[in-house]
Design an enzyme around this catalytic site. Structure first.
Site, PDB file in Angstrom:
ATOM      1  CB  ILE A  15       1.953   4.288 -19.117  1.00  8.56           C
ATOM      2  CG1 ILE A  15       3.477   4.433 -19.003  1.00  8.56           C
ATOM      3  CG2 ILE A  15       1.288   4.025 -17.769  1.00  8.56           C
ATOM      4  CD1 ILE A  15       3.927   5.691 -18.292  1.00  8.56           C
ATOM      5  CG  ASN A  28      -1.152   7.616  -3.120  1.00  6.68           C
ATOM      6  OD1 ASN A  28      -0.301   7.064  -2.420  1.00  6.68           O
ATOM      7  ND2 ASN A  28      -2.231   6.979  -3.533  1.00  6.68           N
ATOM      8  N   GLY A  36      -6.429   6.518 -11.128  1.00  5.96           N
ATOM      9  CA  GLY A  36      -5.750   6.927 -12.352  1.00  5.96           C
ATOM     10  C   GLY A  36      -4.612   6.016 -12.743  1.00  5.96           C
ATOM     11  CG  ASP A  38      -0.638   5.242  -7.710  1.00  7.23           C
ATOM     12  OD1 ASP A  38       0.282   4.404  -7.849  1.00  7.23           O
ATOM     13  OD2 ASP A  38      -0.993   5.673  -6.602  1.00  7.23           O
ATOM     14  CB  SER A 121       0.403  16.917 -10.973  1.00  9.63           C
ATOM     15  OG  SER A 121       1.139  16.560  -9.836  1.00  9.63           O
ATOM     16  CB  THR A 122      -2.610  16.336 -15.784  1.00 10.38           C
ATOM     17  OG1 THR A 122      -2.438  14.986 -16.215  1.00 10.38           O
ATOM     18  CG2 THR A 122      -1.366  17.143 -16.058  1.00 10.38           C
ATOM     19  N   GLY A 123      -4.307  14.553 -13.343  1.00  9.02           N
ATOM     20  CA  GLY A 123      -5.564  13.854 -13.080  1.00  9.02           C
ATOM     21  C   GLY A 123      -6.254  14.451 -11.860  1.00  9.02           C
TER      22      GLY A 123
END
Length: 174
Positions: A15, A28, A36, A38, A121-123
């Site tokens: 991304i 977060n 990740g 972020d 939220s998948t990490g």
């Protein structure tokens, strides 16, 4: 898949290197960087991003806030805080849906026509990929059915083949 004039698709990629008017950061609550996607966004955007994020005072789960894109190809970053998976009975689907809706609201506010969104939220937050993909597609489609013609393209940007497969399946089944 198309809703109105908006193409919604799952794409595999990084991304931080893709060109969009805005990208969504799976952040977060501090908004000051993490692991990740972020961490990758913060590293790629450069130190000015942390400075602007400090001024925002954090972000609550399910909400979204916007900053400049700095060194990224995207003009804007929309930071959203997804829920930590605790089995699904603690409001996680509603909070995740809110992340997508709030992110799209912020994208409309900044005039973005193309938006890249990761698998929120998948990490490390542990949300199961298949369930997260369903929530993402339903939330985005619901938003677009109410507000047609806001966007040209929304790309669900998947870091690996497992995520892309889950999001492709959710798009096909919608």
């Amino acid at each position: 898949m198309k809703i109105g004039s908006t193409l919604i698709e799952a794409v595999r990629g990084n991304i931080v290197t893709m060109e969009f008017d805005a990208i969504v950061n799976a952040a977060n609550s501090s908004l000051l960087g993490g692991g990740g996607v972020d961490g990758a966004i913060h590293r790629a955007a450069g130190p000015d991003l942390v400075h602007e994020c400090r001024l925002l005072g954090g972000c609550k789960t399910g909400q979204a806030k916007t900053t400049k894109g700095y060194r990224l190809p995207a003009e804007h970053i929309i930071h959203t805080v997804g829920p930590v998976w605790r089995g699904g009975g603690n409001g996680e689907p509603e909070l995740l849906a809110s992340c997508y809706r709030q992110s799209l609201e912020r994208a409309v506010e900044v005039g973005a026509r193309t938006v890249g969104i990761p698998a929120i939220s998948t990490g490390i937050f542990g949300y199961p990929l298949d369930r997260a993909a369903e929530v993402a597609v339903e939330s985005i489609a619901g938003f677009l059915e109410e507000r047609t013609d806001c966007f040209e393209r929304i790309a669900l940007v998947c870091f690996d083949d497992d995520a892309k497969s889950a999001f492709d399946t959710a798009l096909e089944e919608y």
